[in-house]
Design an enzyme around this catalytic site. Structure first.
Site, short mmCIF file in Angstrom:
data_model
loop_
_atom_site.label_atom_id
_atom_site.label_comp_id
_atom_site.label_asym_id
_atom_site.label_seq_id
_atom_site.Cartn_x
_atom_site.Cartn_y
_atom_site.Cartn_z
N GLY A 70 47.73 38.12 41.75
CA GLY A 70 47.37 36.73 41.55
C GLY A 70 48.15 36.16 40.37
O GLY A 70 48.85 36.88 39.66
N GLY A 122 45.96 40.80 44.05
CA GLY A 122 45.61 39.91 45.15
C GLY A 122 46.33 40.24 46.43
O GLY A 122 45.82 39.99 47.52
N GLU A 145 44.57 47.08 36.81
CA GLU A 145 43.78 46.06 36.12
C GLU A 145 43.23 46.53 34.77
O GLU A 145 42.97 45.72 33.88
CB GLU A 145 42.63 45.58 37.02
CG GLU A 145 43.06 44.63 38.13
CD GLU A 145 43.64 45.35 39.35
OE1 GLU A 145 44.02 44.67 40.32
OE2 GLU A 145 43.70 46.59 39.34
N ASP A 153 39.49 44.12 41.83
CA ASP A 153 38.59 43.21 42.55
C ASP A 153 39.13 42.98 43.96
O ASP A 153 39.58 43.91 44.60
CB ASP A 153 38.39 41.92 41.77
CG ASP A 153 39.70 41.16 41.50
OD1 ASP A 153 40.78 41.78 41.59
OD2 ASP A 153 39.63 39.95 41.19
#
Length: 370
Positions: A70, A122, A145, A153
């Protein structure tokens, strides 16, 4: 080629069509922005109810990446603009991205994802949600992350918990890299096909006898992909997760998360893959290691819907807390790789602080209607 961030095409296949979505920002390795997420959502919603669309094909522009994640710098701007939150831009991005991920996971029509090159963050969320996930000899996957004080996520709480043994926890804590063989072994990809076959795969999909019946069309996709998988099998690279799985299980077998972290960080190894994994955890945020472990534990038996709701709750609290902004600063902005983490070790983190990341920050979850 269009300069749109997502190229949308409808490819005629006899009386029906295959919809094609191409992430098209190669300069940023096709990293997802909010407008791109919204374009994907809108088109998927439209094609879901369009009787002329039999299947969907998702890929990325350029040879380097399917999607590297992302737009973390935009998230950082939002986090630092309103410390403590609400961080409206970042929280809106998470909510819409997770909704799009849930749409992919639950899509009735076949979706083929061509996961070539870098697939992270993402991008992994998009690939993991598709029903027919192809990886190539150039596929490079990671969930690093912890290095920026976030957590895996975009459905990571779902697919990490479904991996063999303790592989999911290990990969989440260390950010260890994976290739195509690892992706197939851990279940986040379905097939390995050499990248040279991409145009032939697309041509066979175009020539397919689509029916408009979802079950039959899923079988048709498998029929198309299977021969290319068989032709490519000799070119699959050697994996790392499967040969190391017994050791991974042993390292992650602790009385608590602190012991697991100690096991991984204190291992003496000359194995390059394990060494890099160890260092990823050692240099990552101790606070993030705790919320990563707890998130996986709390969602172990959750439904897909509950997973995305839980991820949004945690992501919202994380982006409002300064640890995330400091991680992004050190790794991606100033690039000094010297983050000033708030705690030196996981044992220093107050239990009440960790608890606070799992308490709802709003009266109703924005994904309550999933």
């Amino acid at each position: 080629m269009s300069d749109a961030p997502v190229i949308i095409e409808e490819v005629a296949c006899g009386r029906l069509k295959v919809g094609r979505l191409t992430l098209n920002v190669p300069k940023t390795l096709n990293s997802l922005t909010l407008p791109m997420v919204d374009m994907l959502q809108q088109q998927l919603d439209s094609w879901r109810v369009d009787p002329d669309i039999a299947a969907v094909f998702i890929d990325g522009s350029g040879e380097k990446a399917f999607c590297a994640g992302g737009d973390v710098q935009a998230l950082h701007r939002s986090a630092t603009a309103t410390p403590g939150g609400p961080c409206v831009e970042a929280e809106t991005f998470f909510a819409r991205e997770y909704r799009m991920n849930h749409t992919l996971h639950t899509y009735p029509k076949p979706i083929v994802c061509w996961g070539h090159g870098i697939v992270m963050g993402g991008g992994l969320g998009v690939m993991a949600g598709c029903s027919h996930r192809v990886v190539t000899e150039a596929t490079r996957i990671a969930m690093p992350e912890i290095t920026i004080a976030l957590f895996p996520d975009v459905g990571g709480s779902w697919f990490l918990n479904h991996m063999p043994g303790k592989a999911g926890l290990f990969l989440a804590l260390t950010g260890a890299s994976m290739n195509a063989a690892d992706a197939v072994f851990t279940g986040i990809a379905d097939r390995f096909i050499c990248s040279e076959h991409k145009s032939a795969v697309l041509e066979q999909l175009r020539r397919s006898n689509w029916t408009g019946d979802a079950g039959t069309d899923h079988a048709q996709v498998r029929h198309v992909l299977r021969p290319f998988t068989e032709q490519s099998i000799g070119s699959m690279p050697g994996g790392q997760v499967e040969p190391h799985l017994s050791l991974i299980n042993s390292l992650c077998d602790g009385d608590d998360i602190h012991q697991v972290v100690d096991n991984i960080v204190n291992q003496q190894t000359s194995d390059p893959w394990l060494s890099k994994a160890r260092d990823g955890l050692a240099h990552g945020s101790p606070l993030a290691a705790l919320w990563i472990s707890r998130q996986l534990d709390e969602t172990r038996h959750s439904s897909l819907r509950e997973v995305f709701q839980a991820e949004l709750l945690l992501a919202t609290n994380v982006v409002r807390y300064p640890e995330f902004a400091e991680g992004v600063r050190a790794l991606l902005l100033d690039k000094d790789r010297n983050p000033a983490w708030q705690y030196r070790s996981t044992r220093d983190v107050p239990e009440a602080l960790l608890d606070s990341f799992f308490q709802a920050p709003w009266p109703e979850n924005p994904l309550a209607d999933l």
